[in-house]
Structures are given as C-alpha cells and as structure tokens.
Write a protein that holds these residues in place. Structure first.
Motif, PDB file in Angstrom:
ATOM      1  N   GLY A 210       0.904  -1.164   0.098  1.00 54.03           N
ATOM      2  CA  GLY A 210       0.010  -0.141   0.037  1.00 54.03           C
ATOM      3  C   GLY A 210       0.827   1.395   0.024  1.00 54.03           C
ATOM      4  O   GLY A 210       0.310   2.157   0.566  1.00 54.03           O
ATOM      5  N   GLY A 211       1.873   1.278  -0.610  1.00 55.40           N
ATOM      6  CA  GLY A 211       2.928   2.306  -0.652  1.00 55.40           C
ATOM      7  C   GLY A 211       4.102   2.222   0.042  1.00 55.40           C
ATOM      8  O   GLY A 211       4.442   1.128   0.430  1.00 55.40           O
ATOM      9  N   LEU A 212       4.881   3.439  -0.043  1.00 52.11           N
ATOM     10  CA  LEU A 212       6.247   3.332   0.776  1.00 52.11           C
ATOM     11  C   LEU A 212       6.242   4.405   1.900  1.00 52.11           C
ATOM     12  O   LEU A 212       6.794   5.364   1.619  1.00 52.11           O
ATOM     13  CB  LEU A 212       7.251   3.749  -0.253  1.00 52.11           C
ATOM     14  N   PRO A 213       5.304   4.256   2.968  1.00 50.97           N
ATOM     15  CA  PRO A 213       5.123   5.489   3.861  1.00 50.97           C
ATOM     16  C   PRO A 213       6.494   5.674   4.639  1.00 50.97           C
ATOM     17  O   PRO A 213       6.638   4.933   5.233  1.00 50.97           O
ATOM     18  CB  PRO A 213       3.917   5.058   4.661  1.00 50.97           C
ATOM     19  N   GLY A 214       6.854   6.711   4.346  1.00 51.65           N
ATOM     20  CA  GLY A 214       8.216   7.499   5.122  1.00 51.65           C
ATOM     21  C   GLY A 214       9.362   6.304   4.896  1.00 51.65           C
ATOM     22  O   GLY A 214      10.446   7.131   5.219  1.00 51.65           O
ATOM     23  N   ALA A 215       9.277   5.219   3.930  1.00 53.85           N
ATOM     24  CA  ALA A 215      10.748   4.571   3.934  1.00 53.85           C
ATOM     25  C   ALA A 215      11.605   5.401   3.040  1.00 53.85           C
ATOM     26  O   ALA A 215      12.768   5.121   3.300  1.00 53.85           O
ATOM     27  CB  ALA A 215      10.186   3.313   2.985  1.00 53.85           C
ATOM     28  N   LEU A 216      11.146   6.242   2.132  1.00 49.25           N
ATOM     29  CA  LEU A 216      12.016   6.788   1.264  1.00 49.25           C
ATOM     30  C   LEU A 216      12.715   8.061   1.882  1.00 49.25           C
ATOM     31  O   LEU A 216      13.865   8.505   1.526  1.00 49.25           O
ATOM     32  CB  LEU A 216      11.218   7.254  -0.195  1.00 49.25           C
ATOM     33  N   ARG A 217      12.234   8.419   3.088  1.00 46.43           N
ATOM     34  CA  ARG A 217      12.756   9.273   3.891  1.00 46.43           C
ATOM     35  C   ARG A 217      13.509   9.110   4.928  1.00 46.43           C
ATOM     36  O   ARG A 217      13.840   9.622   5.683  1.00 46.43           O
ATOM     37  CB  ARG A 217      11.726  10.385   4.491  1.00 46.43           C
ATOM     38  N   SER A 218      13.432   7.612   5.200  1.00 46.97           N
ATOM     39  CA  SER A 218      14.012   6.888   6.342  1.00 46.97           C
ATOM     40  C   SER A 218      15.605   7.087   6.408  1.00 46.97           C
ATOM     41  O   SER A 218      16.185   7.238   5.436  1.00 46.97           O
ATOM     42  CB  SER A 218      13.642   5.693   6.718  1.00 46.97           C
ATOM     43  N   ASP A 219      15.991   6.535   7.506  1.00 48.82           N
ATOM     44  CA  ASP A 219      17.441   6.738   7.843  1.00 48.82           C
ATOM     45  C   ASP A 219      18.048   5.457   6.904  1.00 48.82           C
ATOM     46  O   ASP A 219      19.346   5.393   6.625  1.00 48.82           O
ATOM     47  CB  ASP A 219      17.879   6.784   9.243  1.00 48.82           C
ATOM     48  N   ASP A 220      17.351   4.406   6.773  1.00 43.46           N
ATOM     49  CA  ASP A 220      17.846   3.366   6.089  1.00 43.46           C
ATOM     50  C   ASP A 220      18.247   3.861   4.514  1.00 43.46           C
ATOM     51  O   ASP A 220      19.156   3.381   4.080  1.00 43.46           O
ATOM     52  CB  ASP A 220      16.685   2.234   6.083  1.00 43.46           C
ATOM     53  N   ALA A 221      17.120   4.677   4.053  1.00 47.21           N
ATOM     54  CA  ALA A 221      17.497   5.008   2.734  1.00 47.21           C
ATOM     55  C   ALA A 221      18.790   6.204   2.607  1.00 47.21           C
ATOM     56  O   ALA A 221      19.594   5.921   1.683  1.00 47.21           O
ATOM     57  CB  ALA A 221      16.273   5.771   2.288  1.00 47.21           C
ATOM     58  N   VAL A 222      18.824   6.588   3.780  1.00 49.60           N
ATOM     59  CA  VAL A 222      19.998   7.581   3.478  1.00 49.60           C
ATOM     60  C   VAL A 222      21.297   6.984   3.853  1.00 49.60           C
ATOM     61  O   VAL A 222      22.419   7.183   3.147  1.00 49.60           O
ATOM     62  CB  VAL A 222      19.994   8.864   4.710  1.00 49.60           C
ATOM     63  N   ARG A 223      21.308   5.731   4.618  1.00 49.37           N
ATOM     64  CA  ARG A 223      22.593   4.995   4.568  1.00 49.37           C
ATOM     65  C   ARG A 223      22.871   4.351   3.507  1.00 49.37           C
ATOM     66  O   ARG A 223      24.048   4.289   3.009  1.00 49.37           O
ATOM     67  CB  ARG A 223      22.398   4.217   5.830  1.00 49.37           C
ATOM     68  N   ALA A 224      21.817   3.893   2.892  1.00 50.99           N
ATOM     69  CA  ALA A 224      22.028   3.091   1.704  1.00 50.99           C
ATOM     70  C   ALA A 224      22.646   3.977   0.381  1.00 50.99           C
ATOM     71  O   ALA A 224      23.428   3.532  -0.248  1.00 50.99           O
ATOM     72  CB  ALA A 224      20.877   2.320   1.078  1.00 50.99           C
ATOM     73  N   LEU A 225      22.078   5.249   0.525  1.00 51.85           N
ATOM     74  CA  LEU A 225      22.585   6.442  -0.527  1.00 51.85           C
ATOM     75  C   LEU A 225      24.095   6.514  -0.076  1.00 51.85           C
ATOM     76  O   LEU A 225      24.976   6.542  -1.079  1.00 51.85           O
ATOM     77  CB  LEU A 225      21.645   7.544  -0.367  1.00 51.85           C
ATOM     78  N   GLU A 226      24.591   6.525   1.056  1.00 52.98           N
ATOM     79  CA  GLU A 226      25.783   7.022   1.353  1.00 52.98           C
ATOM     80  C   GLU A 226      26.801   5.951   0.937  1.00 52.98           C
ATOM     81  O   GLU A 226      27.913   5.918   0.558  1.00 52.98           O
ATOM     82  CB  GLU A 226      25.813   7.321   2.840  1.00 52.98           C
ATOM     83  N   THR A 227      26.284   4.511   1.087  1.00 58.36           N
ATOM     84  CA  THR A 227      27.119   3.443   0.941  1.00 58.36           C
ATOM     85  C   THR A 227      27.277   3.357  -0.484  1.00 58.36           C
ATOM     86  O   THR A 227      28.375   3.088  -0.955  1.00 58.36           O
ATOM     87  CB  THR A 227      26.671   2.146   1.587  1.00 58.36           C
ATOM     88  N   ALA A 228      26.320   3.563  -1.267  1.00 58.12           N
ATOM     89  CA  ALA A 228      26.357   3.672  -2.725  1.00 58.12           C
ATOM     90  C   ALA A 228      27.086   4.765  -3.374  1.00 58.12           C
ATOM     91  O   ALA A 228      28.095   4.274  -4.325  1.00 58.12           O
ATOM     92  CB  ALA A 228      24.975   3.544  -3.377  1.00 58.12           C
ATOM     93  N   CYS A 229      27.176   6.025  -2.535  1.00 58.10           N
ATOM     94  CA  CYS A 229      28.117   6.879  -3.046  1.00 58.10           C
ATOM     95  C   CYS A 229      29.395   6.655  -2.858  1.00 58.10           C
ATOM     96  O   CYS A 229      30.739   6.923  -3.672  1.00 58.10           O
ATOM     97  CB  CYS A 229      27.835   8.044  -2.601  1.00 58.10           C
ATOM     98  N   ARG A 230      29.818   5.860  -1.843  1.00 58.65           N
ATOM     99  CA  ARG A 230      31.532   5.439  -1.387  1.00 58.65           C
ATOM    100  C   ARG A 230      31.664   4.105  -2.050  1.00 58.65           C
ATOM    101  O   ARG A 230      32.864   3.987  -1.637  1.00 58.65           O
ATOM    102  CB  ARG A 230      31.447   5.534   0.010  1.00 58.65           C
ATOM    103  N   ALA A 231      30.873   3.520  -2.602  1.00 63.63           N
ATOM    104  CA  ALA A 231      31.274   2.276  -3.114  1.00 63.63           C
ATOM    105  C   ALA A 231      32.387   2.203  -4.364  1.00 63.63           C
ATOM    106  O   ALA A 231      32.410   3.275  -4.954  1.00 63.63           O
ATOM    107  CB  ALA A 231      29.886   1.340  -3.549  1.00 63.63           C
TER     108      ALA A 231
END
Length: 548
Positions: A131-152
């Motif tokens: 039923g959607g992605l409530p809050g997930a795209l703004r979560s800390d999990d998303a920010v950490r995954a983005l940071e990991t991808a940027c430094r990979a």
C-alpha cells in the motif's frame, strides 16, 4: 468508444502545465470517439468533456507521507526512523533496503548495468503489495544506503564527494520523484483497465505508465514537447546546489529518462530538437516519431489574411520575460538598428509569467532601455516618447495576441535558449516575416520562411531586421510562405490526425484484452469474421482420417 486511454499528466489547470498545456486539452476534446481516463500528478479543475469519465489525482509536491517531526538532519543525527519502523516489519525493511540499495547503486555508478531499473521495479512491487512506501524513502535506512552507494568502488567521483547534507537533500528529491510508486492507480479497475497509457511528459509523469506496463502489459506512449532532462539542466534552482547534489540529480533524471525511452512502445517528440535529446538518452530511432504540437489557427485568420495590416516601421517581440529570452541583446540590436533607421519602433509584449525572477529581469530591461533610448519628441513643445515600449498581454495596448502581431512589420525572437518557439508559429499564422536566433527548434519551425541569425549577436540581428524593413515585397512574400507552412504543419487538425492514427497503430500490436465486443478495434482476430474453420484438424497416425 474505440480505445480507452489512460492519459498521464503533470496536473494543473486545465489539464497540464508547461508546454503540454498547449495541446492536452485539445487532444481530449478533439478525439471524442475515444474514452480518456485522466491521471494527474496534481489538481485539475476543468469541466470534463463527455469522453473523459475518470479523473484521479496524486500529490507529488506536498509534504511526504510518514514524515516525522523535526528536520531531516535532526532525524539523521538522532536516528529517529520510527515512521518507517511502524510501517514495515523486519522482512519488508530488508526488501526495501535491498531494492533501494540497487536503485542507489545505479544512480551513483559511472555506468549503470541495470541496477537502477531493478531497484525501481522492486520498490514498485513492494509499494503495491504494502500500500505504498510510507516514510521509507525518507528513512535513515534510505540515507545510509545512499551513502554506501556513493562511497562504493566504481561510483562516479562527484557522487563520492557528497556529504551528509547532499545525501539528505537528494533523499528528499528522490522521495518526491518516486511518489507515483505509492499511488493507488495500479489496480485492475484503474490503469489495469485501459488499453493504452499516454504520458504527456517524461520523468515522473511517465512513471505510472512504466508500472502499468510492468503490472498489466499496457503499451506506453510518451509525448514530450519539453524534455524533462533538458528542463532540469536549465533550471536556475539546480545551479544553486552543490556539485555532488547536481550530479546525483542529473543521474536520477537521466536514468529515469533512459528507462522510460527504453520501455515506451513509441515516443512522439514535438520537434527534432527534443528528438535529439531523446536519442542522446538512448532512445531507439525506430520508435521515435515527431508530432508537432497543434495550435489554434482560427484566431489568427483575420490578421493573416489582411495584407494591409502592420506598421511598416514596427518590430514586435512576444513571450515570457526571462533571462533566456535575452532581451538585453535585442535592445542592443535595436540601438544599432535605430541609428540606421530612426523611425523604427520596438514593442515588447510580455506574457504573464508569475515567476519572481521575471519581474526582476523585466525591471532591469526597462531601466536599460531608458538609458539607451531617452524619451524623444519631434518638436520642442511635444511630449517625448520612448521608441521602446513594454506592454503586458491583456492590457489596453495589447489586449490579445492577434492585436500584438497585427501591429508588426517584423516579429523578432532573440532567445539564447528555446524549446518549441510558440510565438514564431503564432506570427507565422499571422503571415508575419520573422527574424530569430538559431536555437532550439527555430530552424525546424521556420524552414525557409524567415531569417535566422546566431544567438548573442546583436549586429546580425539588427542587419536582418533592417533588411526586411527596407524590402516590403520580400517581407510580404516571406510572411505568406510562413502562413502556408504553419497551416500545413502546426494546426490542431494535423496533431489530432497524427494521434488518432498512432492510437490505432499501437492498439493493433497490443489487442484489446479488457472490453471485447462490437465497435472495439482488434478485439477479435480477422479470421473470426470469416465463415468456416481455420484450425488444422489433427489426423490419427495410420488411419488417414481426422479425429472425431
């Protein structure tokens, strides 16, 4: 109704904003034999025609769903991701993290090997199931995954230089861009019931069409009169971001454009300039067909057929006042022109824009014109007048576009950046000779019916205007040719005829699955209407006789 079309729009009044607004309303009204289901990423308030039966809207500009109180930096610093924890359990969080990591890897990598599409559709599957992605795209999990991808390893250098503020800002942009994943449009009675999805723009607007193709196999048609990736690069707001954030945003728009172009059954850019952008992003030439936007020519018929209208010493510029129009160069050119022909006048007719920067630029241009051209009077006791006038469309001096063009001997376009030059087409409908700069789709629109000069070259602009002002016969000849060309290529009728044929062509390759019955094209194979049996009869081995 022949075809049921899901029309995907940016939203706004009446049906779409931006350049798509020039033709979207006429498309729905003009193709009355088809049924349109309208899906807008924003509010719509226009009364609907009878063939538009469904309207669904989705908010992609307001505050995000599930956003926790406090700033994003505070949430990241204190680890407050309770919104996403409440929405998803451990299994769903793991699925989200894996999907988002694939998406982020595709965005940060120098060369994407399909990770972006894999992550995008995995997020879409999760959103549809939960039923959607409530809050997930703004979560800390998303920010950490983005940071990991940027430094990979293998990440582009500019992405690797991104810091926490860049990651947080990009996560916000990404959440807004992917909000269509959480809409309730992907049901059998919604986009699953249409025969064809027609996106009136690329980028986020076309995203529901990508998902409809994935979930239901619905063919996708994408029309772009203004390429979203190009608009992103030209946006003044983007220039204020840091270099790493600009690189991430460009990657997002580029990857989304490439996926849209790759999945679309057909792309219909409005001009060759947009077509080149699409090809640069990987679109297949075999699936691109240029369809020029249709403008209402009837309103300009009286002016275009009146050979005596127009002041032989008046130049007219019409458009939105913004730096890309380079009115400063136009004023420099007019100063050069007036030194050689003192009786010439320039009317600058501003179309209301509503942007704060437009007012500032207009004020700057008015001040510059006052410095270049002090008020002049023919005799000592007369009131002085300025040879340059700034007027607003709809005001007493220029109540309509027809009135503005009717006063012109020559219509001028001085832009340094331009997409589809609507003002030139309107001038062509009015049988006016034009002088324009070689930007965007100008040459494609003008053909050989006007003069084209390099941008940022006031002297060349002045020379071309002077040549037409001093040669009335040539001016009238070019104006007549321009009107004939515009009536052939840029009318509403030719636009509607093109899309009428395209709809049936696409439907013929993807037969109707939802509404078999009389009057629906391609609902039944052709042999179903021919008497007799068209199936091979099986023969039993050794008997030579057909099976009973």
């Amino acid at each position: 109704m022949l075809v049921r079309i899901g029309l995907l729009m940016e939203g706004g009044h009446p049906y779409a904003t931006g350049e798509a607004g020039l033709w979207c309303e006429r498309l729905v009204h003009g193709l009355g034999q088809h049924q349109f289901d309208l899906y807008a990423l924003g509010p719509t308030s226009m009364p609907l025609p009878p063939n538009a039966r469904t309207v669904r809207t989705g908010d992609v500009s307001g505050p995000g769903v599930g956003t926790a109180p406090g700033s994003r930096i505070e949430r990241a610093a204190f680890g407050d991701d309770r919104a996403s924890r409440r929405a998803y359990g451990r299994r769903e969080r793991r699925r989200f993290t894996e999907a988002f990591h694939a998406l982020a890897t595709g965005l940060c990598a120098e060369h994407d090997e399909g990770s972006f599409a894999t992550g995008l559709y995995a997020l879409a599957d999760l959103a549809r199931e939960r039923g959607g992605l409530p809050g997930a795209l703004r979560s800390d999990d998303a920010v950490r995954a983005l940071e990991t991808a940027c430094r990979a390893p293998g990440a582009r250098r500019t992405a690797a230089a991104a810091g926490l503020p860049d990651h947080l800002a990009f996560a916000d942009h990404l959440e807004r861009a992917l909000r269509p994943l959480s809409l309730d449009w992907y049901e059998e009675e919604a986009l699953g019931a249409v025969d064809l999805c027609h996106a009136t723009a690329g980028g986020t607007t076309a995203l529901p069409g990508l998902l409809a193709k994935r979930f239901f196999g619905t063919p996708l048609l994408v029309t772009e009169y203004g390429v979203q990736l190009r608009a992103h690069y030209l946006s003044p707001a983007v220039a204020r971001h840091s270099a790493p954030l600009r690189a991430l945003l460009a990657a997002l728009h580029g990857r989304l454009a490439a996926e849209t172009y790759g999945q679309a059954a057909l792309l219909t850019p409005g001009n060759a300039h947009a077509r080149r952008w699409q090809e640069k992003c990987g679109a297949d030439r075999a699936r691109i067909r240029t369809v020029h936007p249709g403008l209402a020519a009837d309103r300009f018929a009286e002016v275009g057929e009146d050979e005596e209208s127009g002041d032989p010493a008046t130049l007219v510029w019409v458009g939105r006042v913004e730096p890309a129009k380079d009115l400063v160069a136009l004023l420099h050119a007019f100063a050069d022109l007036r030194a050689r022909q003192p009786d010439v006048r320039l009317r600058i007719v501003a179309v209301p824009n509503g942007e704060p920067c437009a007012d500032a630029y207009l004020t700057h241009c008015k001040g510059f014109a006052a410095q270049l051209f002090p008020d002049e009077a023919p005799v000592a006791h007369a009131v002085g007048e300025n040879p340059v006038t700034f007027e607003e469309l709809g005001g007493p001096e220029a109540p309509t576009l027809e009135d503005a063009y009717a006063s012109a001997a020559v219509v001028v376009l001085s832009s340094v950046v331009e997409g589809f030059p609507t003002s030139l087409v309107e001038a062509m409908f009015c049988a006016r000779a034009t002088v324009s700069t070689d930007v965007g789709a100008v040459v494609e629109v003008i053909g050989g019916t006007g003069l084209v000069v390099p941008p940022r070259n006031p002297r060349a602009l002045a020379d071309a205007c002077l040549a037409l002002l001093r040669d009335p016969e040539r001016r009238h000849r070019l104006g007549a040719a321009a009107r004939a060309r515009a009536l052939e290529l840029f009318t509403v009728d030719q636009n509607l005829a093109a899309f009428r044929g395209i709809y049936l062509e696409l439907l013929s390759h993807a037969p109707v699955r939802h509404r078999p019955g009389d009057g629906v094209p391609f609902a039944h194979p052709a042999e179903a209407h021919v008497p007799g049996s068209w199936t091979h009869q099986a023969v039993t081995a050794g008997t030579g006789a057909p099976d009973a």
